[in-house]
Design an enzyme around this catalytic site. Structure first.
Site, PDB file in Angstrom:
ATOM      1  N   CYS A   1       1.943  -0.375   0.461  1.00 47.15           N
ATOM      2  CA  CYS A   1       3.010   0.550   0.831  1.00 47.15           C
ATOM      3  C   CYS A   1       3.497   1.226  -0.448  1.00 47.15           C
ATOM      4  O   CYS A   1       3.863   0.555  -1.396  1.00 47.15           O
ATOM      5  CB  CYS A   1       4.171  -0.164   1.518  1.00 47.15           C
ATOM      6  N   SER A   2       3.480   2.539  -0.450  1.00 46.13           N
ATOM      7  CA  SER A   2       3.891   3.260  -1.654  1.00 46.13           C
ATOM      8  C   SER A   2       4.203   4.705  -1.282  1.00 46.13           C
ATOM      9  O   SER A   2       4.624   4.966  -0.151  1.00 46.13           O
ATOM     10  CB  SER A   2       2.803   3.160  -2.734  1.00 46.13           C
TER      11      SER A   2
ATOM     12  N   ARG B   1       4.292  -9.241  -2.501  1.00 46.38           N
ATOM     13  CA  ARG B   1       4.712  -8.456  -3.652  1.00 46.38           C
ATOM     14  C   ARG B   1       5.043  -9.358  -4.839  1.00 46.38           C
ATOM     15  O   ARG B   1       5.555 -10.466  -4.670  1.00 46.38           O
ATOM     16  CB  ARG B   1       5.920  -7.588  -3.269  1.00 46.38           C
TER      17      ARG B   1
ATOM     18  N   GLU C   1      15.395   1.278   0.328  1.00 46.60           N
ATOM     19  CA  GLU C   1      14.417   2.271   0.775  1.00 46.60           C
ATOM     20  C   GLU C   1      15.054   3.177   1.810  1.00 46.60           C
ATOM     21  O   GLU C   1      15.845   2.716   2.643  1.00 46.60           O
ATOM     22  CB  GLU C   1      13.183   1.602   1.402  1.00 46.60           C
TER      23      GLU C   1
ATOM     24  N   LYS D   1       8.401  -6.907  -9.199  1.00 49.10           N
ATOM     25  CA  LYS D   1       8.784  -5.701  -8.466  1.00 49.10           C
ATOM     26  C   LYS D   1      10.305  -5.536  -8.480  1.00 49.10           C
ATOM     27  O   LYS D   1      11.047  -6.502  -8.307  1.00 49.10           O
ATOM     28  CB  LYS D   1       8.285  -5.744  -7.024  1.00 49.10           C
TER      29      LYS D   1
ATOM     30  N   LYS E   1      11.363   7.947  -8.859  1.00 47.93           N
ATOM     31  CA  LYS E   1      11.487   6.790  -7.966  1.00 47.93           C
ATOM     32  C   LYS E   1      12.818   6.067  -8.173  1.00 47.93           C
ATOM     33  O   LYS E   1      13.415   5.557  -7.214  1.00 47.93           O
ATOM     34  CB  LYS E   1      10.336   5.808  -8.211  1.00 47.93           C
TER      35      LYS E   1
ATOM     36  N   HIS F   1      15.458   5.329  -5.061  1.00 50.11           N
ATOM     37  CA  HIS F   1      15.604   3.974  -4.536  1.00 50.11           C
ATOM     38  C   HIS F   1      16.951   3.330  -4.852  1.00 50.11           C
ATOM     39  O   HIS F   1      17.160   2.165  -4.503  1.00 50.11           O
ATOM     40  CB  HIS F   1      14.453   3.101  -5.043  1.00 50.11           C
TER      41      HIS F   1
ATOM     42  N   HIS G   1      12.894  10.248   1.083  1.00 49.11           N
ATOM     43  CA  HIS G   1      11.614  10.622   0.480  1.00 49.11           C
ATOM     44  C   HIS G   1      10.450  10.206   1.366  1.00 49.11           C
ATOM     45  O   HIS G   1      10.609   9.450   2.317  1.00 49.11           O
ATOM     46  CB  HIS G   1      11.477  10.022  -0.926  1.00 49.11           C
TER      47      HIS G   1
ATOM     48  N   GLU H   1      13.068   6.228   3.845  1.00 54.00           N
ATOM     49  CA  GLU H   1      11.779   6.901   3.818  1.00 54.00           C
ATOM     50  C   GLU H   1      11.400   7.489   5.166  1.00 54.00           C
ATOM     51  O   GLU H   1      11.786   6.968   6.219  1.00 54.00           O
ATOM     52  CB  GLU H   1      10.680   5.895   3.432  1.00 54.00           C
TER      53      GLU H   1
END
Length: 255
Positions: free
Chosen positions: A103-104, A87, A164, A91, A52, A56, A67, A166
């Protein structure tokens, strides 16, 4: 015959990628950065895996690294309200922002989460992360009750270092759930109606994750209207009633 040049995401998946020291970040959030995301190309074809942290970093995102992810939206059956989370400050990316229920990422670390047929992998990941972040028992989020709608390809910087990039699967679920929040993941949560969410967006004191704003702008409110319009005989909403509402066969480009 002309052979097409590899796409930026394919080239990035083969490149020497940058890393960073996480010792100044929250220890638990730093540990989670070792989990391995599924690298994909712009059409969501799997290319391999990277942790990760690598996925990121904007330095890698700017090379094209991409990803797979999911955004889950959990609605209460009785009134159709949406469960939001804020969040946690701990984080590493997008701290303190309001967003959809969860969201993940599906992880390369789990074989079942790599299964693409019927979006099984992302649905399994969604159930896992709803339990991890919000303490919702997996028994309350059955895999076969998630309704897949579509996939979006988006890019969003967080703070200059992080961001991000994605292919994000949008999943709806209607369920009565028990929330016991993991305070290292979320700092607040609440159910909102459409009107209440629109009021939150209009209040400048609130900040929202970029993917949530994109999904809300282009898709969420229309699908929410459809969900409310398709109540069953008991007046309850059911995410499965939205089957066929969206074309999920292609990746929607939002970059």
């Amino acid at each position: 015959m002309t052979i097409a040049a590899p796409s930026p995401a394919v080239l990035a998946s083969r490149a020497v990628l940058s890393s960073i020291d996480l010792s100044n970040y929250d220890p638990e959030q730093s540990r989670l950065m070792d989990e391995r995301c599924i690298l994909v190309d712009e059409e969501d074809r799997a290319l391999g895996a990277a942790d990760k942290k690598t996925c990121h970093l904007m330095e890698n995102i700017n090379k094209g690294l991409l990803h797979r992810a999911f955004s889950a939206f959990v609605f209460r059956p009785s009134d159709g309200k949406l469960l939001l989370q804020q969040r946690a400050s701990e984080k590493i990316t997008f701290p303190d922002m309001w967003t959809n229920t969860c969201c993940s990422h599906p992880l390369d670390d789990f074989e079942q989460e790599k299964v693409e047929k019927d979006q099984l992998g992302v649905k399994v990941a969604a159930s896992r992360k709803l339990e991890h972040e919000l303490g919702i028992p997996k028994s309350q989020t059955p895999i076969d009750q998630f309704q897949y709608l579509t996939r979006i390809h988006y890019l969003a910087p967080s703070d200059g270092v992080w961001g991000e990039h994605e292919v994000d699967y949008i999943l709806f679920l209607t369920a009565d759930v028990t929330v016991q929040p993991n305070l290292n993941e979320i700092r607040d949560y609440k159910y909102v109606s459409k009107a209440e969410l629109q009021a939150m967006f209009e209040d400048s004191k609130n900040s929202f994750t970029p993917w949530f704003k994109l999904i809300a702008r282009d898709f969420l409110f229309g699908w929410w209207d459809e969900l409310l319009a398709r109540k069953d005989a008991n007046g309850h909403v059911n995410a499965k009633s939205l089957a066929g509402v969206a074309d999920g066969s292609k990746v929607v480009k939002m970059v």
